[in-house]
Design an enzyme around this catalytic site. Structure first.
Site, PDB file in Angstrom:
ATOM      1  N   ASP A 108      -3.300   8.481  -1.045  1.00  0.00           N
ATOM      2  CA  ASP A 108      -3.599   7.282  -0.137  1.00  0.00           C
ATOM      3  C   ASP A 108      -5.232   7.115  -0.051  1.00  0.00           C
ATOM      4  O   ASP A 108      -5.272   5.711  -0.458  1.00  0.00           O
ATOM      5  CB  ASP A 108      -3.404   7.960   1.389  1.00  0.00           C
ATOM      6  CG  ASP A 108      -3.817   6.676   2.453  1.00  0.00           C
ATOM      7  OD1 ASP A 108      -3.693   5.674   2.337  1.00  0.00           O
ATOM      8  OD2 ASP A 108      -4.303   7.297   3.497  1.00  0.00           O
ATOM      9  N   ASP A 120     -25.002  16.545 -25.221  1.00  0.00           N
ATOM     10  CA  ASP A 120     -23.588  16.271 -24.922  1.00  0.00           C
ATOM     11  C   ASP A 120     -23.048  15.302 -23.906  1.00  0.00           C
ATOM     12  O   ASP A 120     -22.508  15.731 -22.941  1.00  0.00           O
ATOM     13  CB  ASP A 120     -22.640  17.681 -24.860  1.00  0.00           C
ATOM     14  CG  ASP A 120     -23.049  18.615 -23.741  1.00  0.00           C
ATOM     15  OD1 ASP A 120     -22.985  19.722 -23.897  1.00  0.00           O
ATOM     16  OD2 ASP A 120     -24.166  18.117 -22.875  1.00  0.00           O
ATOM     17  N   HIS A 179       3.819   6.835   5.209  1.00  0.00           N
ATOM     18  CA  HIS A 179       2.485   7.587   5.902  1.00  0.00           C
ATOM     19  C   HIS A 179       1.873   6.710   7.060  1.00  0.00           C
ATOM     20  O   HIS A 179       0.934   7.136   7.799  1.00  0.00           O
ATOM     21  CB  HIS A 179       1.626   8.074   4.832  1.00  0.00           C
ATOM     22  CG  HIS A 179       0.825   6.896   4.122  1.00  0.00           C
ATOM     23  ND1 HIS A 179       1.168   6.366   2.934  1.00  0.00           N
ATOM     24  CD2 HIS A 179      -0.506   6.510   4.512  1.00  0.00           C
ATOM     25  CE1 HIS A 179       0.315   5.580   2.790  1.00  0.00           C
ATOM     26  NE2 HIS A 179      -0.807   5.522   3.649  1.00  0.00           N
ATOM     27  N   GLU A 186       1.020   5.296  12.427  1.00  0.00           N
ATOM     28  CA  GLU A 186      -0.293   4.906  12.921  1.00  0.00           C
ATOM     29  C   GLU A 186      -0.301   3.253  13.349  1.00  0.00           C
ATOM     30  O   GLU A 186      -0.699   2.816  14.200  1.00  0.00           O
ATOM     31  CB  GLU A 186      -1.375   5.369  11.690  1.00  0.00           C
ATOM     32  CG  GLU A 186      -3.019   4.807  12.265  1.00  0.00           C
ATOM     33  CD  GLU A 186      -3.230   5.590  13.528  1.00  0.00           C
ATOM     34  OE1 GLU A 186      -2.634   6.537  13.868  1.00  0.00           O
ATOM     35  OE2 GLU A 186      -4.347   5.082  13.811  1.00  0.00           O
ATOM     36  N   ASP A 187       0.425   2.501  12.222  1.00  0.00           N
ATOM     37  CA  ASP A 187       0.174   1.147  12.263  1.00  0.00           C
ATOM     38  C   ASP A 187       1.170   0.324  12.587  1.00  0.00           C
ATOM     39  O   ASP A 187       1.116  -1.060  12.562  1.00  0.00           O
ATOM     40  CB  ASP A 187      -0.334   0.586  10.752  1.00  0.00           C
ATOM     41  CG  ASP A 187      -1.566   1.281  10.440  1.00  0.00           C
ATOM     42  OD1 ASP A 187      -2.315   1.751  11.251  1.00  0.00           O
ATOM     43  OD2 ASP A 187      -2.007   1.454   9.199  1.00  0.00           O
ATOM     44  N   HIS A 243       0.698  -1.056   0.060  1.00  0.00           N
ATOM     45  CA  HIS A 243       0.035   0.089   0.023  1.00  0.00           C
ATOM     46  C   HIS A 243       0.827   1.322  -0.022  1.00  0.00           C
ATOM     47  O   HIS A 243       0.688   2.277  -1.134  1.00  0.00           O
ATOM     48  CB  HIS A 243      -0.944  -0.183   0.920  1.00  0.00           C
ATOM     49  CG  HIS A 243      -1.434   1.227   1.448  1.00  0.00           C
ATOM     50  ND1 HIS A 243      -2.563   1.790   0.823  1.00  0.00           N
ATOM     51  CD2 HIS A 243      -1.529   2.069   2.569  1.00  0.00           C
ATOM     52  CE1 HIS A 243      -2.892   3.079   1.154  1.00  0.00           C
ATOM     53  NE2 HIS A 243      -2.279   3.260   2.314  1.00  0.00           N
TER      54      HIS A 243
HETATM   55 MN    MN Z   1      -2.775   4.631   4.087  1.00  0.00          MN
END
Ligand code: MN
Length: 711
Positions: free
Chosen positions: A139, A260, A72, A76-77, A48
């Site tokens: 992201d 259109d 990024h 967080e993870d 990712h």
């Molecule tokens: Mn992410």
């Protein structure tokens, strides 16, 4: 998954000076940090951030942004901390990763408040460095591309909804049209699979029936342009399913009637050729009126530049044509990301193109998060018009905005006091809808206050909020005065000295929080003066105590002298207004109309407005002026047409003044080359005085016509 050398090579291709070492370090660091984590798709989690970095590299962003893309999700993870990032990659990247991390923590809060708060944080973060938003968008794009792997359907919908409502419009706002289209179509497919399916099926059907119509029209346009001496690259496409579907909804037309569905793009070398190409196309095909827009001479605030036009194309189909230079095209596709490499202004947001962003931050600080999202959805994401101040400053407004919206956008004070507007030098009504490119000069007067009628035509949240707030305080003040007068009168009739003390003791019983609230309730007609007095002095003898008196009986019982207001025929204590449509004056024949909770409105017997009440005879009350009305002052309204020549306005006001009329309001309702139409409110004692003034005006040569306003 993109391999480390591929990523470096991709970056080096557009930025030979890129710091290869830091890219490599970030790649390895992220891979180790995410370790054996897996995504819902079963892929290693590390795929990712690498894909996100790849998307950023395809936008040709700077190394710091790409490194942030790689890192990024580490804070967080994984076990990585911001301190680690700062130590290894420096303060700039640490700040960017922190910005993106904070946003991720707030993502996907289901309730409205939290989602709004999330959005608020996003705006604040990107107002400090726009690259935070760019990384966040990449992201989100990758998450949308892999959305199908998420098993929980509610979660999928929520992500798609947030993408549709917040990220796609933000991408558009910073000019990243390609990003916006991708996000929107992915979200559309998740949220409205049936709608998308049917639009796609219709497009497929048309394609089968018409053969490769896009290719034929492209070839034909190319030929026409080269006959005109231009070497242009023309490309054509069907519009996105989402934009077609939206148009079907907005215009409420079925697909068959939708014109259109194809858009063509003409790319040329310079600005001169853009107009040359436009001329060539306009002389070859019929132009669809109202579709031409010149964003080259007036770019959008996000720096988008292009010519747009609509023509009946070579196959008798309505088509949209966009004409621009190749450089403009790059900006149109990539927005703020386009010139990243050339201008090393890393993330700064103080340029004029970010005025909207600073305004958002400003609004944020003065409203609740829910209001903010509402405001932003309404205004930021809507089709806009751009008008100019006399100094040439651009004011962006939602479509349908009026000079009042414009005035409030410039400054609240200007909005509150605006009396007129010159649009492109002509004085026009305040309700006029502004067009792109209008130059607007607001005429103000210190005596002016916001008018309730403005609320009917303004479209911006800011204008509406200011007007409403003003009306609320204004109305309350009027009801308060009226209610207090009624209560005092009721005291006198009861033979009591006026004092607020007894009232304070019965506030609870009457359901009011304060004595002011009590007066307002009486002023509005929710309570009568008698009810208040009966509550305050329960021992006092009174036949009508606590009894609701039907209107018809009350009317019969009432006599001239026990009125709280000096109109005969009203229930004592009932609130009274003079209608703004006909401005009744003592001496006029009048009639009252009852409105629950608002009391009685007095109209002249010949007022046009009365027709609306024809079917409700129970609301009509017979009323007449009582004699002491003669001492008070009333406002009469007249409409005057006067030749547009110097000095004529002076004659008008002098004539009125000579007859003892005091002008309380004067408003030019229309101005043409030859005539003004003016509405004048005059304070007079009665209808006789007004008639004298009208007669005097009719005798004045420069005055074309004079009529009393009749609703
Ligand atoms: Mn992410």
């Amino acid at each position: 998954m993109m391999r480390q050398p591929d990523l470096v090579e991709l970056v080096k291709a557009y930025d030979p000076r890129a710091d290869e070492a830091v890219l490599n370090r970030a790649y390895v660091y992220s891979m180790k940090a995410h370790g054996a984590q897996l995504r819902e798709s079963g892929d290693p989690y590390f795929s990712h951030p690498v894909e996100v970095a790849g998307l950023l590299a395809r936008m040709k962003l700077d190394t710091a942004s790409i490194v942030t893309g790689l890192l990024h999700d580490t804070v967080e993870d994984t076990v990585a901390t911001l301190d680690d990032i700062e130590r290894l990659f420096g303060p700039e990247i640490c700040r960017l990763v922190d910005g993106v991390t904070k946003l991720s923590r707030l993502e996907l809060q289901s309730d409205q408040t939290k989602q709004a708060e999330n959005f608020r944080k996003l705006v604040l973060a990107m107002s400090e460095d726009i690259r935070v938003l760019l990384v966040k968008l990449a992201d989100r794009l990758h998450n949308m591309q892999t959305l199908r792997f998420i098993k929980n359907a509610d979660k999928r919908r929520q992500i798609a909804r947030e993408t549709m409502d917040i990220y796609a419009p933000l991408a558009e706002r910073i000019g990243m049209h390609r990003m916006k289209d991708q996000l929107e179509d992915l979200a559309f497919a998740e949220l409205y699979p049936d709608a998308r399916g049917s639009v796609m099926a219709r497009l497929g059907f048309l394609r089968d029936r018409g053969g490769d119509i896009v290719a034929r029209i492209t070839a034909e346009l190319t030929r026409k342009l080269s006959e005109g001496g231009l070497t242009a690259s023309v490309s054509g496409r069907e519009k996105s399913a989402c934009s077609i579907w939206r148009k079907m909804q907005r215009k409420d037309v079925p697909f068959e009637q939708l014109a259109d569905v194809m858009a063509f793009r003409v790319l040329v070398d310079d600005v001169g050729q853009c107009y040359h190409a436009l001329g060539t196309i306009h002389s070859a095909y019929h132009v669809v009126p109202g579709r031409f827009k010149d964003y080259i001479s007036t770019p959008k605030p996000n720096n988008y530049r292009s010519l747009h036009t609509g023509v009946i194309g070579p196959e008798r189909q309505r088509i949209e044509v966009q004409i621009r230079t190749r450089e403009m095209h790059e900006v149109a596709e990539l927005g703020v990301a386009a010139h990243w490499i050339y201008k090393q202004e890393a993330g700064r947001t103080d340029g004029p193109q970010y005025r909207w962003l600073r305004e958002l931050v400003d609004i944020l600080e003065h409203s609740s998060p829910e209001e903010f999202v509402e405001h932003t959805k309404l205004e930021m994401f809507q089709d806009q018009v751009f008008a100019f101040t006399p100094k040439g400053e651009v004011i962006a407004l939602p479509r349908g905005a009026t000079p009042v919206d414009f005035a409030y956008a410039v400054h609240s004070q200007i909005g509150d006091t605006c009396v007129g507007a010159k649009i492109n030098g002509r004085l026009l009504p305040l309700r006029t809808k502004l067009n792109n490119g209008d130059q607007v000069e607001i005429v103000t007067s210190k005596a002016q206050t916001p008018s309730p009628t403005w609320e009917r035509f303004v479209v911006t949240g800011k204008a509406r909020a200011r007007i409403r707030r003003y009306i609320r305080t204004q109305q309350r003040a009027q009801y308060l005065d009226l209610g207090k007068a009624i209560v005092q009168k009721a005291y006198r009739q009861e033979g009591q000295e006026f004092s607020e003390r007894p009232l304070q003791l019965v506030l609870k019983q009457l359901n009011c929080a304060t004595t002011d609230d009590l007066y307002v309730a009486v002023g509005e007609g929710i309570l009568t003066g008698r009810e208040v007095v009966n509550a305050a002095f329960p021992h006092a003898p009174d036949a009508a105590k606590d009894k609701v008196v039907p209107l018809s009986r009350a009317r019969r019982r009432s006599t001239g002298k026990d009125q709280a207001v000096s109109i005969r025929g009203l229930i004592p204590g009932m609130a009274l207004h003079f209608a703004g449509c006909c401005h009744p004056l003592p001496g006029d024949r009048i009639v009252g109309i009852v409105t629950t909770g608002k009391g009685v409105t007095i109209h002249t017997i010949d007022c046009d407005t009365l027709e609306t009440f024809n079917d409700e005879p129970e609301r009509w009350i017979d009323v007449a002026w009582s004699s002491d009305e003669a001492e008070s002052v009333h406002v009469g309204r007249i409409n005057v047409t006067i030749a547009n020549e110097p000095g004529n306005l002076g004659s008008l006001t002098t004539t009125i003044g000579k007859q003892g009329g005091n002008i309380s309001n004067l408003k030019i309702t229309n101005r043409s080359q030859d005539f003004f139409e003016i509405m004048v409110d005059i304070q007079v004692a009665d209808v006789k005085q007004l008639s004298t003034i009208i007669a005097a005006l009719r005798a004045t040569p420069v005055i074309n016509s004079v009529e009393r306003a009749r609703g």
